[in-house]
Design an enzyme around this catalytic site. Structure first.
Site, PDB file in Angstrom:
ATOM      1  NE  ARG A  17       1.428 148.418  37.239  1.00 59.08           N
ATOM      2  CZ  ARG A  17       2.952 148.009  37.546  1.00 59.08           C
ATOM      3  NH1 ARG A  17       3.338 147.077  36.614  1.00 59.08           N
ATOM      4  NH2 ARG A  17       3.498 148.468  38.168  1.00 59.08           N
ATOM      5  CG  ASN A 231       2.397 145.027  39.476  1.00 63.70           C
ATOM      6  OD1 ASN A 231       2.556 145.906  40.571  1.00 63.70           O
ATOM      7  ND2 ASN A 231       3.182 144.359  38.770  1.00 63.70           N
ATOM      8  NE  ARG A 318     -26.617 139.505  57.321  1.00 65.99           N
ATOM      9  CZ  ARG A 318     -27.717 140.239  57.617  1.00 65.99           C
ATOM     10  NH1 ARG A 318     -28.795 140.069  57.314  1.00 65.99           N
ATOM     11  NH2 ARG A 318     -27.371 141.731  57.737  1.00 65.99           N
TER      12      ARG A 318
HETATM   13  C1  UD1 Z   1       9.020 146.917  40.797  1.00 63.28           C
HETATM   14  C2  UD1 Z   1      10.682 147.102  40.542  1.00 63.28           C
HETATM   15  C3  UD1 Z   1      10.784 145.733  39.437  1.00 63.28           C
HETATM   16  C4  UD1 Z   1      10.545 144.282  40.002  1.00 63.28           C
HETATM   17  C5  UD1 Z   1       9.087 144.488  40.722  1.00 63.28           C
HETATM   18  C6  UD1 Z   1       8.785 143.298  41.808  1.00 63.28           C
HETATM   19  C7  UD1 Z   1      11.521 149.229  40.396  1.00 63.28           C
HETATM   20  C8  UD1 Z   1      11.797 150.433  39.431  1.00 63.28           C
HETATM   21  N1  UD1 Z   1      10.891 148.139  39.850  1.00 63.28           N
HETATM   22  O1  UD1 Z   1       8.401 147.315  39.575  1.00 63.28           O
HETATM   23  O2  UD1 Z   1      12.176 145.398  39.004  1.00 63.28           O
HETATM   24  O3  UD1 Z   1      10.501 143.330  39.241  1.00 63.28           O
HETATM   25  O4  UD1 Z   1       8.940 145.797  41.557  1.00 63.28           O
HETATM   26  O5  UD1 Z   1       7.507 143.216  42.242  1.00 63.28           O
HETATM   27  O6  UD1 Z   1      11.805 149.328  41.441  1.00 63.28           O
HETATM   28  N2  UD1 Z   1       6.189 153.050  45.218  1.00 63.28           N
HETATM   29  C9  UD1 Z   1       6.505 153.935  45.867  1.00 63.28           C
HETATM   30  N3  UD1 Z   1       6.511 155.259  45.574  1.00 63.28           N
HETATM   31  C10 UD1 Z   1       6.644 155.318  44.032  1.00 63.28           C
HETATM   32  C11 UD1 Z   1       6.556 154.274  43.309  1.00 63.28           C
HETATM   33  C12 UD1 Z   1       6.350 153.070  43.834  1.00 63.28           C
HETATM   34  O7  UD1 Z   1       6.141 153.893  47.088  1.00 63.28           O
HETATM   35  O8  UD1 Z   1       7.080 156.591  43.775  1.00 63.28           O
HETATM   36  C13 UD1 Z   1       5.772 151.833  45.854  1.00 63.28           C
HETATM   37  C14 UD1 Z   1       4.599 151.047  45.224  1.00 63.28           C
HETATM   38  O9  UD1 Z   1       3.634 151.686  46.204  1.00 63.28           O
HETATM   39  C15 UD1 Z   1       4.606 149.378  45.494  1.00 63.28           C
HETATM   40  C16 UD1 Z   1       6.423 149.477  45.387  1.00 63.28           C
HETATM   41  O10 UD1 Z   1       6.843 150.639  45.584  1.00 63.28           O
HETATM   42  O11 UD1 Z   1       4.308 149.061  46.624  1.00 63.28           O
HETATM   43  C17 UD1 Z   1       6.676 149.039  43.730  1.00 63.28           C
HETATM   44  O12 UD1 Z   1       6.031 149.984  42.923  1.00 63.28           O
HETATM   45  P1  UD1 Z   1       5.650 149.012  41.568  1.00 63.28           P
HETATM   46  O13 UD1 Z   1       4.866 150.369  40.620  1.00 63.28           O
HETATM   47  O14 UD1 Z   1       4.608 148.262  41.847  1.00 63.28           O
HETATM   48  O15 UD1 Z   1       6.830 148.737  41.002  1.00 63.28           O
HETATM   49  P2  UD1 Z   1       6.735 147.443  39.895  1.00 63.28           P
HETATM   50  O16 UD1 Z   1       6.270 148.229  38.502  1.00 63.28           O
HETATM   51  O17 UD1 Z   1       6.086 146.404  40.129  1.00 63.28           O
HETATM   52 CA    CA Z   2       4.686 145.849  41.916  1.00 67.20          CA
END
Ligand code: UD1
Ligand code: CA
Length: 440
Positions: A17, A231, A318
């Site tokens: 995103r 995000n 700078r």
């Molecule tokens: C997540 C939560 C959501 C919450 C939100 C808060 C889940 C499923 N959802 O959603 O409920 O409201 O955070 O900000 O947990 N990451 C990994 N590996 C992966 C996927 C993600 O390390 O396979 C890490 C990402 O780098 C990130 C964090 O986990 O730093 C959260 O992932 P992100 O995709 O931002 O989750 P959200 O959709 O925001």
């Molecule tokens: Ca997030």
């Protein structure tokens, strides 16, 4: 205080995103990578820090090791192919039976954070680590929770967390959001990871279902100002505004006068000392130190020392400049230069130079430091008067007590006491105008 809590930061995701070639957690707010904002805070509360990486893992790990030399962080590479998602990020992965086991944590409790929550502060994290129960869950109460997972609460009990992408319109109306911060006991995490699947709209292993694994759950109502998840670039700008306010407020509490604070940009590395004033529209970047000085409106200062001086309005300093006891006026650019008791009031470029006390730089003076291949130094000693419009072709050395006539193109060194005049001689031809144009 270092708690007996392990910390794990999830930073393996793709951050699609953000629509960026830079990994999400490496985007900066106030000059610092989001991930580093978090690392700096968790270092105050734990000596067992784990970081999960996958997307651009090498790049991120190298940057961490560069900034945090001799760190003892535990890096984990997520088995993203088999176990994507925030719960997948907590699993050991691979083919063995232990694929779904959590990593080895030093302590019985683990604080789980996302790498995209740059506003976290140690004292707020301690509100989670100090509670003694199986699961501590952070909840945000928002007017509009869109983008977040929604927390379904019935009779004061957390029933379920539903991701936006899996939510019905009814669920989307809920304004309790999952903050994405949890403090979890080891055995609960182990049981949970063993059992969960990825049957949801994203086919990911969601950490959010962990709340179903113990009744000994405490919800902490948290503020978005502390736990906002970034995000998109719009979120990034919102988080940066909050961080900027913190940095400005801290400076003002320490005695810095700031005019129209909302218009002033300050990065983490900027330090103030003594009584300073910063006018509107000023940008202060990098590792800069400002001591007993005034920075007038719309000036930019980057990784420099400013002491007992005034800069601007519209001054540009700078990196690697040291400006002491000097006055730098409008539209003057200084780069990698040492100025001590110097006045440069208007429209100049002073690069790779050293300028001594009592020297006056006239309007429009330019150090010609670049010959198309290399950069060269300009050295000007004390009490030199550099006339307006002078070009100093570097490398060049001007000793003390020299007068350089305005408009000179100076190519040769000057000795103490010299008048330097290097410009075409003026010729006045009487009545030429009338001969040329006729009598008008
Ligand atoms: C997540 C939560 C959501 C919450 C939100 C808060 C889940 C499923 N959802 O959603 O409920 O409201 O955070 O900000 O947990 N990451 C990994 N590996 C992966 C996927 C993600 O390390 O396979 C890490 C990402 O780098 C990130 C964090 O986990 O730093 C959260 O992932 P992100 O995709 O931002 O989750 P959200 O959709 O925001
Ligand atoms: Ca997030």
């Amino acid at each position: 205080m270092v708690n007996k809590t392990s910390v794990i930061i999830l930073a393996g995701g793709f951050g699609t995103r953000m629509k960026s070639s830079t990994p999400k957690v490496m985007h900066k707010i106030c000059g610092k990578e989001m991930l580093f904002c978090i690392i700096d805070e968790v270092q105050n509360i734990s000596d067992d820090i784990h970081i999960v990486l996958f997307n651009e893992a090498d790049l991120i790990k190298d940057s961490i090791n560069k900034v945090y030399q001799n760190n003892t962080f535990n890096f984990h590479l997520q088995d993203y192919k088999n176990y994507p998602g925030t719960a997948g990020a907590l699993m050991q992965g691979g083919d063995s039976d232990s694929a779904k086991n959590p990593f080895e944590f030093k302590y019985d409790k683990t604080l789980i954070l996302s790498g995209d929550m740059p506003l976290v502060r140690a004292e707020k994290l301690e509100e989670f680590t100090k509670l003694d129960c199986d699961i501590v869950l952070g909840i945000l109460e928002l007017d509009d929770a869109s983008g977040y997972g929604r927390v379904v609460i019935k009779n004061d009990k957390v029933i379920k967390i539903i991701e936006e992408k899996d939510a019905s319109d009814e669920i989307k109306k809920i304004n309790f959001a999952n903050a994405g911060i949890y403090c979890i006991k080891k055995n609960i995490l182990r049981n949970f990871l063993k059992e969960i699947d990825n049957k949801n709209n994203q086919n990911e292993f969601y950490l959010t279902d962990i709340i179903l694994y113990s009744d000994d759950l405490r919800a902490v109502i948290a503020k978005e100002d502390d736990f906002m998840g970034v995000n998109s670039k719009l979120d990034l700008s919102k988080a940066e505004s909050i961080m900027l306010k913190r940095l400005r407020d801290k400076a003002m509490k320490n005695g810095v006068t700031i005019r129209i604070p909302d218009s002033v940009y300050i990065e983490f590395g900027v330090e103030f000392e003594g009584e300073c004033e910063v006018e509107s529209g000023v940008v202060l970047k990098g590792k800069s130190k400002i001591i007993s000085s005034k920075i007038l409106s719309n000036s930019v200062i980057e990784s420099s020392l400013i002491k007992d001086s005034t800069i601007g309005p519209f001054g540009r300093i700078r990196p690697k400049s040291n400006i002491i006891n000097s006055h730098i006026g409008n539209f003057v650019e200084v780069k990698a230069s040492n100025l001590n008791e110097v006045k440069a009031g208007h429209l100049s470029y002073l690069g790779d130079s050293k300028i001594g006390s009592g020297t006056n730089i006239g309007a429009g003076v330019i150090t010609c430091n670049y010959d198309g291949k290399e950069k060269h130094k300009t050295n000007i000693e004390n009490n030199v008067f550099v006339g307006s419009g002078t070009q100093l072709i570097a490398p060049i050395n001007i000793e003390s007590n020299v007068l350089i006539a305005a408009g000179s193109t100076v190519t040769k060194n000057a000795k103490n006491g010299d008048l330097v005049i290097a410009r075409a001689k003026q010729e006045n031809r009487s009545n030429f105008f009338y001969k040329f144009f006729g009598k008008k």
